[in-house]
Scaffold this motif. Structure first.
Motif, PDB file in Angstrom:
ATOM      1  N   ARG A 144      41.401  55.651  31.591  1.00  0.00           N
ATOM      2  CA  ARG A 144      42.231  55.411  32.780  1.00  0.00           C
ATOM      3  C   ARG A 144      41.433  55.502  34.073  1.00  0.00           C
ATOM      4  O   ARG A 144      41.627  54.711  34.994  1.00  0.00           O
ATOM      5  CB  ARG A 144      43.392  56.418  32.825  1.00  0.00           C
ATOM      6  N   GLU A 145      40.504  56.472  34.155  1.00  0.00           N
ATOM      7  CA  GLU A 145      39.740  56.648  35.388  1.00  0.00           C
ATOM      8  C   GLU A 145      38.952  55.390  35.731  1.00  0.00           C
ATOM      9  O   GLU A 145      38.942  54.942  36.873  1.00  0.00           O
ATOM     10  CB  GLU A 145      38.805  57.850  35.260  1.00  0.00           C
ATOM     11  N   ALA A 146      38.303  54.808  34.727  1.00  0.00           N
ATOM     12  CA  ALA A 146      37.513  53.595  34.958  1.00  0.00           C
ATOM     13  C   ALA A 146      38.411  52.436  35.370  1.00  0.00           C
ATOM     14  O   ALA A 146      38.087  51.682  36.305  1.00  0.00           O
ATOM     15  CB  ALA A 146      36.729  53.225  33.701  1.00  0.00           C
ATOM     16  N   TYR A 147      39.554  52.284  34.715  1.00  0.00           N
ATOM     17  CA  TYR A 147      40.458  51.181  35.061  1.00  0.00           C
ATOM     18  C   TYR A 147      41.154  51.425  36.400  1.00  0.00           C
ATOM     19  O   TYR A 147      41.491  50.478  37.104  1.00  0.00           O
ATOM     20  CB  TYR A 147      41.473  50.955  33.946  1.00  0.00           C
ATOM     21  N   ALA A 148      41.350  52.684  36.758  1.00  0.00           N
ATOM     22  CA  ALA A 148      41.928  52.988  38.066  1.00  0.00           C
ATOM     23  C   ALA A 148      40.981  52.549  39.174  1.00  0.00           C
ATOM     24  O   ALA A 148      41.413  52.038  40.223  1.00  0.00           O
ATOM     25  CB  ALA A 148      42.226  54.480  38.178  1.00  0.00           C
ATOM     26  N   ARG A 149      39.682  52.729  38.958  1.00  0.00           N
ATOM     27  CA  ARG A 149      38.708  52.256  39.945  1.00  0.00           C
ATOM     28  C   ARG A 149      38.719  50.729  40.011  1.00  0.00           C
ATOM     29  O   ARG A 149      38.648  50.148  41.093  1.00  0.00           O
ATOM     30  CB  ARG A 149      37.302  52.754  39.585  1.00  0.00           C
ATOM     31  N   ALA A 150      38.841  50.078  38.856  1.00  0.00           N
ATOM     32  CA  ALA A 150      38.868  48.618  38.819  1.00  0.00           C
ATOM     33  C   ALA A 150      40.099  48.076  39.535  1.00  0.00           C
ATOM     34  O   ALA A 150      40.057  46.995  40.134  1.00  0.00           O
ATOM     35  CB  ALA A 150      38.843  48.126  37.376  1.00  0.00           C
ATOM     36  N   GLU A 151      41.188  48.810  39.498  1.00  0.00           N
ATOM     37  CA  GLU A 151      42.419  48.377  40.163  1.00  0.00           C
ATOM     38  C   GLU A 151      42.234  48.232  41.671  1.00  0.00           C
ATOM     39  O   GLU A 151      42.918  47.429  42.306  1.00  0.00           O
ATOM     40  CB  GLU A 151      43.542  49.376  39.896  1.00  0.00           C
ATOM     41  N   GLN A 152      41.326  49.017  42.231  1.00  0.00           N
ATOM     42  CA  GLN A 152      41.116  48.967  43.673  1.00  0.00           C
ATOM     43  C   GLN A 152      40.616  47.585  44.097  1.00  0.00           C
ATOM     44  O   GLN A 152      40.916  47.105  45.189  1.00  0.00           O
ATOM     45  CB  GLN A 152      40.102  50.046  44.102  1.00  0.00           C
ATOM     46  N   HIS A 153      39.847  46.961  43.223  1.00  0.00           N
ATOM     47  CA  HIS A 153      39.350  45.615  43.511  1.00  0.00           C
ATOM     48  C   HIS A 153      40.387  44.570  43.118  1.00  0.00           C
ATOM     49  O   HIS A 153      40.477  43.520  43.731  1.00  0.00           O
ATOM     50  CB  HIS A 153      38.039  45.377  42.772  1.00  0.00           C
ATOM     51  N   GLY A 154      41.160  44.888  42.115  1.00  0.00           N
ATOM     52  CA  GLY A 154      42.260  44.011  41.726  1.00  0.00           C
ATOM     53  C   GLY A 154      41.871  42.858  40.833  1.00  0.00           C
ATOM     54  O   GLY A 154      40.792  42.291  40.968  1.00  0.00           O
ATOM     55  N   TRP A 155      42.743  42.549  39.891  1.00  0.00           N
ATOM     56  CA  TRP A 155      42.590  41.321  39.131  1.00  0.00           C
ATOM     57  C   TRP A 155      42.879  40.154  40.060  1.00  0.00           C
ATOM     58  O   TRP A 155      43.596  40.292  41.053  1.00  0.00           O
ATOM     59  CB  TRP A 155      43.560  41.301  37.950  1.00  0.00           C
ATOM     60  N   ARG A 156      42.344  39.014  39.717  1.00  0.00           N
ATOM     61  CA  ARG A 156      42.542  37.848  40.577  1.00  0.00           C
ATOM     62  C   ARG A 156      43.920  37.222  40.370  1.00  0.00           C
ATOM     63  O   ARG A 156      44.459  37.232  39.262  1.00  0.00           O
ATOM     64  CB  ARG A 156      41.440  36.836  40.290  1.00  0.00           C
ATOM     65  N   THR A 157      44.462  36.721  41.443  1.00  0.00           N
ATOM     66  CA  THR A 157      45.783  36.087  41.393  1.00  0.00           C
ATOM     67  C   THR A 157      45.731  34.618  41.789  1.00  0.00           C
ATOM     68  O   THR A 157      46.747  33.927  41.723  1.00  0.00           O
ATOM     69  CB  THR A 157      46.771  36.822  42.323  1.00  0.00           C
ATOM     70  N   GLU A 158      44.558  34.151  42.195  1.00  0.00           N
ATOM     71  CA  GLU A 158      44.393  32.757  42.569  1.00  0.00           C
ATOM     72  C   GLU A 158      43.221  32.149  41.802  1.00  0.00           C
ATOM     73  O   GLU A 158      42.291  32.848  41.393  1.00  0.00           O
ATOM     74  CB  GLU A 158      44.147  32.608  44.079  1.00  0.00           C
ATOM     75  N   ILE A 159      43.270  30.854  41.636  1.00  0.00           N
ATOM     76  CA  ILE A 159      42.231  30.129  40.920  1.00  0.00           C
ATOM     77  C   ILE A 159      41.035  29.933  41.838  1.00  0.00           C
ATOM     78  O   ILE A 159      41.156  29.330  42.904  1.00  0.00           O
ATOM     79  CB  ILE A 159      42.764  28.765  40.436  1.00  0.00           C
TER      80      ILE A 159
END
Length: 210
Positions: free
Chosen positions: A28-43
């Motif tokens: 969870r800690e690693a993915y929580a850090r990744a969340e700050q950058h966010g998955w992409r929502t645009e192509i």
């Protein structure tokens, strides 16, 4: 466990239950850090290029009560087209007439596209919502690959909520038959060219010796 109220694009997949398990298993800690950058929502250009080279993908839907269904979609490279930065679409060809995907989308628009590139060991995951467009001949013809021998029946439009990529781990490397045939043809042509050059060289050498 208390889940933060803030909504991230990755929450489309990382539900509270998923985050709870990530916490319990230590990721969870690693993915929580990744969340700050966010998955992409645009192509972006990278995804657009990946889609332009894709000739196959899996299209997942679920019924109103959550029964999942996955169907393969295939066609010439680039048949999954970009309409705008958040919208994909493809001509849906006539098939076995079961209409499971269409039935699912009619009562539950949430859908998922999974694209695998075996040759380069890449995969892309796209979450969103899908809808079926019928009786729009202009849209269907604009999406239909030129010269492809299939009968378009309708159009599926996919609105992107989030997308992400996976690492290449455990992806077996495979190549399309057409790509293999092209590589072999190029090799054979090069061999023929080298053999012709060698024969000409031998002819010159023989002439000089005599």
């Amino acid at each position: 466990m208390t889940i933060a109220a803030r909504i991230y694009a990755s929450d489309v997949a990382f539900t509270p239950a998923v985050k709870e398990i990530q916490t319990r298993k230590g990721s969870r800690e690693a993915y929580a850090r990744a969340e700050q950058h966010g998955w992409r929502t645009e192509i972006d250009e990278k995804l657009a290029g990946f889609l332009a080279d894709a000739n196959s993908f899996c299209f997942a839907t679920a019924s109103a009560d959550g029964q999942p269904y996955i169907q393969h979609r295939g066609g010439p490279k680039g048949f999954l087209k970009v309409l705008d930065k958040q919208t994909l679409a493809f001509a849906d060809y006539a098939g076995n007439q079961q209409f499971i995907s269409q039935g699912n989308v009619s009562e539950n628009p949430k859908a998922y596209i999974f694209i695998m590139d075996y040759a380069h060991r890449r995969r892309v995951k796209i979450w969103g919502e899908a809808r079926v467009v019928e009786h729009d001949d202009a849209l269907m013809q604009s999406l239909m690959p030129k010269g492809y021998r299939a009968r378009p029946e309708q159009v599926i439009v996919f609105k992107i909520a989030a997308w992400d990529t996976n690492c290449p781990q455990h992806i077996p490397q495979k190549f399309d038959a057409a790509d293999v045939a092209a590589a072999l043809a190029a090799r054979d042509q090069r061999i023929a060219e080298l053999e012709a050059e060698l024969a000409a060289l031998k002819g010159r050498t023989s002439g000089e010796a005599s």
